[in-house]
Design a protein around this motif. Structure first.
Motif, short mmCIF file in Angstrom:
data_model
loop_
_atom_site.label_atom_id
_atom_site.label_comp_id
_atom_site.label_asym_id
_atom_site.label_seq_id
_atom_site.Cartn_x
_atom_site.Cartn_y
_atom_site.Cartn_z
N LEU A 251 0.87 -1.18 0.00
CA LEU A 251 0.00 0.00 0.00
C LEU A 251 0.90 1.23 0.00
O LEU A 251 1.90 1.27 0.70
N ASP A 252 0.53 2.19 -0.80
CA ASP A 252 1.24 3.46 -0.83
C ASP A 252 0.34 4.48 -0.12
O ASP A 252 -0.70 4.84 -0.64
N VAL A 253 0.74 4.89 1.06
CA VAL A 253 -0.08 5.78 1.87
C VAL A 253 0.58 7.16 1.92
O VAL A 253 1.77 7.26 2.23
N ARG A 254 -0.18 8.18 1.58
CA ARG A 254 0.37 9.54 1.60
C ARG A 254 -0.58 10.46 2.34
O ARG A 254 -1.79 10.31 2.23
N SER A 255 0.01 11.41 3.01
CA SER A 255 -0.83 12.39 3.69
C SER A 255 -0.13 13.73 3.84
O SER A 255 1.07 13.79 4.07
N GLN A 256 -0.92 14.77 3.66
CA GLN A 256 -0.51 16.11 4.04
C GLN A 256 -1.55 16.56 5.03
O GLN A 256 -2.74 16.62 4.69
N ALA A 257 -1.13 16.87 6.24
CA ALA A 257 -2.12 17.23 7.25
C ALA A 257 -1.52 18.20 8.23
O ALA A 257 -0.30 18.24 8.43
N GLU A 258 -2.39 19.00 8.84
CA GLU A 258 -1.92 19.89 9.89
C GLU A 258 -2.99 20.13 10.92
O GLU A 258 -4.19 19.99 10.67
N THR A 259 -2.53 20.48 12.11
CA THR A 259 -3.44 20.76 13.21
C THR A 259 -2.68 21.60 14.23
O THR A 259 -1.48 21.82 14.10
N ILE A 260 -3.40 22.07 15.23
CA ILE A 260 -2.76 22.76 16.35
C ILE A 260 -2.85 21.82 17.55
O ILE A 260 -3.94 21.55 18.06
N ALA A 261 -1.71 21.31 17.96
CA ALA A 261 -1.69 20.39 19.10
C ALA A 261 -1.58 21.19 20.39
O ALA A 261 -0.95 22.24 20.43
N THR A 262 -2.24 20.71 21.43
CA THR A 262 -2.05 21.33 22.75
C THR A 262 -1.09 20.45 23.53
O THR A 262 -1.37 19.29 23.81
N LEU A 263 0.07 21.02 23.84
CA LEU A 263 1.12 20.27 24.51
C LEU A 263 1.34 20.81 25.92
O LEU A 263 0.92 21.92 26.24
N VAL A 264 2.03 20.03 26.72
CA VAL A 264 2.39 20.46 28.06
C VAL A 264 3.89 20.73 28.08
O VAL A 264 4.68 19.87 27.72
N CYS A 265 4.25 21.93 28.48
CA CYS A 265 5.67 22.32 28.52
C CYS A 265 6.42 21.44 29.51
O CYS A 265 6.00 21.28 30.65
N HIS A 266 7.54 20.88 29.06
CA HIS A 266 8.34 20.01 29.94
C HIS A 266 9.01 20.79 31.06
O HIS A 266 9.42 20.22 32.05
N ARG A 267 9.15 22.12 30.88
CA ARG A 267 9.85 22.91 31.89
C ARG A 267 8.91 23.48 32.94
O ARG A 267 9.18 23.39 34.13
N CYS A 268 7.81 24.11 32.47
CA CYS A 268 6.93 24.79 33.44
C CYS A 268 5.58 24.12 33.59
O CYS A 268 4.76 24.55 34.39
N LEU A 269 5.34 23.06 32.82
CA LEU A 269 4.10 22.28 32.88
C LEU A 269 2.85 23.03 32.43
O LEU A 269 1.73 22.55 32.62
N ALA A 270 3.04 24.20 31.83
CA ALA A 270 1.89 24.94 31.31
C ALA A 270 1.49 24.35 29.95
O ALA A 270 2.33 23.79 29.23
N HIS A 271 0.20 24.49 29.61
CA HIS A 271 -0.25 24.07 28.29
C HIS A 271 0.11 25.13 27.27
O HIS A 271 0.07 26.32 27.57
N TYR A 272 0.46 24.71 26.09
CA TYR A 272 0.72 25.67 25.03
C TYR A 272 0.37 25.02 23.69
O TYR A 272 0.19 23.81 23.61
N ASN A 273 0.23 25.88 22.67
CA ASN A 273 -0.17 25.40 21.34
C ASN A 273 1.03 25.23 20.43
O ASN A 273 1.96 26.01 20.48
N HIS A 274 0.96 24.21 19.62
CA HIS A 274 2.07 23.92 18.71
C HIS A 274 1.49 23.50 17.36
O HIS A 274 0.66 22.59 17.30
N ARG A 275 1.93 24.17 16.30
CA ARG A 275 1.45 23.79 14.97
C ARG A 275 2.15 22.50 14.53
O ARG A 275 3.37 22.41 14.53
N LEU A 276 1.34 21.52 14.21
CA LEU A 276 1.86 20.20 13.87
C LEU A 276 1.55 19.95 12.40
O LEU A 276 0.40 20.09 11.98
N GLN A 277 2.57 19.62 11.62
CA GLN A 277 2.36 19.38 10.20
C GLN A 277 3.04 18.09 9.78
O GLN A 277 4.15 17.81 10.22
N VAL A 278 2.37 17.34 8.94
CA VAL A 278 3.03 16.18 8.33
C VAL A 278 2.82 16.25 6.82
O VAL A 278 1.78 16.69 6.34
#
Ligand SMILES: [Zn+2]
Length: 167
Positions: A47-74
């Motif tokens: 199978l040949d699988v291809r994707s172009q996708a993006e979203t805004i992920a909500t991540l937790v900062c490893h340093r201060c543990l606050a939530h922040y937004n990160h643009r995620l693209q594949v």
């Protein structure tokens, strides 16, 4: 997106199933739906699988543990080999390199949502920090200092006991 029964792809024009993406992916914390496209083409042996996708992920900062937004693209392509599951031959499984290749049974299902989840997860930053000048966590909290104090206290009493024994 429902799992695709792989043999059904052979009936489609150009043996390809295409999806327009506009959805939340289970297990992935995102502020916006995942948007983009995903296509799966049956190439007889793989199978040949291809994707172009993006979203805004909500991540937790490893340093201060606050939530922040990160643009995620594949923008990715993966070949998934179609191969019937091999009978177990423990001695023949020495070749670890082969084990890393993704395979599916030719008459099985391909789950595009699960695949997309994996691709987006792989695209997450290894170091998740809200900003370059993240101040980090406040070093001392009342809770912590109380713990340290009680540990010092028990150490001090142990020391006392030892010195008494010497006397
Ligand atoms: Zn931070």
């Amino acid at each position: 997106m429902q799992p695709i029964f792989i043999p059904n792809l052979l009936q489609l024009p150009e043996r390809t199933e295409e999806f327009e993406l506009e959805e939340f992916i289970e297990g992935l914390e995102t502020l916006t739906p995942v948007r983009g496209s995903l296509s799966v083409t049956h190439q007889s042996t793989y199978l040949d699988v291809r994707s172009q996708a993006e979203t805004i992920a909500t991540l937790v900062c490893h340093r201060c543990l606050a939530h922040y937004n990160h643009r995620l693209q594949v923008d990715t392509q993966e070949l998934i080999w179609l191969e019937a599951p091999k009978p177990d031959h423990p001695s023949a499984d020495e070749n670890q390199g082969d084990e890393l290749l993704e395979t599916l049974p030719p008459n099985g299902h391909f789950d595009p949502q699960e695949w997309l989840y994996e691709q987006l997860s792989l695209a997450l930053p290894f170091q998740q920090v809200c900003s370059d000048d993240c101040p980090g966590i406040a070093v001392e909290t009342p809770q912590e200092s109380a713990d340290v104090d009680s540990r010092w206290a028990s150490l001090a009493s142990l020391k006392e006991q030892l010195s008494q024994r010497e006397d």
